[in-house]
Design an enzyme around this catalytic site. Structure first.
Site, PDB file in Angstrom:
ATOM      1  N   LYS A   1       0.918  -1.203   0.074  1.00  9.82           N
ATOM      2  CA  LYS A   1       0.030  -0.021   0.139  1.00  9.82           C
ATOM      3  C   LYS A   1       0.818   1.127  -0.172  1.00  9.82           C
ATOM      4  CE  LYS A   1      -1.838   1.998   3.376  1.00  9.82           C
ATOM      5  NZ  LYS A   1      -2.705   2.539   4.655  1.00  9.82           N
TER       6      LYS A   1
ATOM      7  N   CYS B   1     -19.707   6.083   0.939  1.00  9.71           N
ATOM      8  CA  CYS B   1     -19.933   4.510   0.785  1.00  9.71           C
ATOM      9  C   CYS B   1     -19.128   4.187   2.065  1.00  9.71           C
ATOM     10  CB  CYS B   1     -19.645   4.114  -0.473  1.00  9.71           C
ATOM     11  SG  CYS B   1     -19.692   2.151  -0.512  1.00  9.71           S
TER      12      CYS B   1
END
Length: 208
Positions: A138, A205
């Site tokens: 990441k 979301c």
């Protein structure tokens, strides 16, 4: 005999990545930017600065990561400047972040190694980035995408959750999501997906 009449069933619409990205760009324009993208816009866009900011961001909210990173960079922005600090001094600068003591030692060790092995310049090399203790795909991909201009996908909890909710991928871990996205997501979206889905996942979301 009368013929049976079959009711017409609308065809299921195929999920469109260009449409989704276009709509999300509009949706998130009012929200704060993802931390590393915000810092890059402010000029903290070298590979080393982006790596330090990503380490600070681990388990830390963006609302904390950005000011803590600014505070650190006001004292040290290069590996050489950072290596001259003690781990204790680094810890004082990043104290507001989570797990700050371990991060301070990690940042200091990375800075010293970059000075000793790479003449003070962190290379845009994924194998080098992931050779540092605690640096995974990441953070490495964020550095490569933002600071180095490479097409790389960085998957955090927001990218993982949103893309699986879409049904665009089906993976149980961020690592699995990254592999599936690399296989099917058009490359022009590889860096942008993190820039967009972090604020989208935080404010629209959201998780359970």
């Amino acid at each position: 005999m009368a013929r049976a009449v079959r009711a017409s069933v609308p065809a299921k619409r195929r999920f469109s990545i260009p449409v989704a990205f276009r709509r999300i760009r509009n949706e998130v324009r009012w929200f704060p930017k993802a931390a590393l993208f915000q810092l890059a816009e402010e000029g903290f866009d070298s590979p080393f600065e982006q790596l330090v900011a990503c380490i600070i961001s681990i388990r830390t909210r963006d609302e904390v990561t950005v000011p803590v990173s600014r505070q650190f960079f006001a004292t040290a922005r290069t590996p050489a400047e950072t290596a001259r600090l003690s781990p204790g001094a680094i810890n004082d600068l990043i104290r507001a972040s989570t797990f700050h003591e371990g991060k301070a030692r990690q940042i200091h060790a990375i800075a010293r190694r970059v000075v000793e092995e790479f003449d003070g310049t962190l290379p845009c090399d994924p194998s080098v980035l992931q050779s540092f203790a605690g640096v995974g795909p990441k953070c490495a991909n964020l550095v490569l995408g933002i600071a180095c201009g490479e097409q790389r996908i960085s998957v955090d909890v927001h990218v993982h959750r949103v893309t699986n909710r879409w049904g665009y991928v089906q993976a149980t871990t961020p690592e699995g999501t990254m592999k599936e996205l690399e296989a099917k997501l058009p490359r022009r979206y590889w860096v942008e997906i993190n820039r967009l889905l972090v604020p989208f996942g935080k404010h629209v979301c959201r998780g359970p």
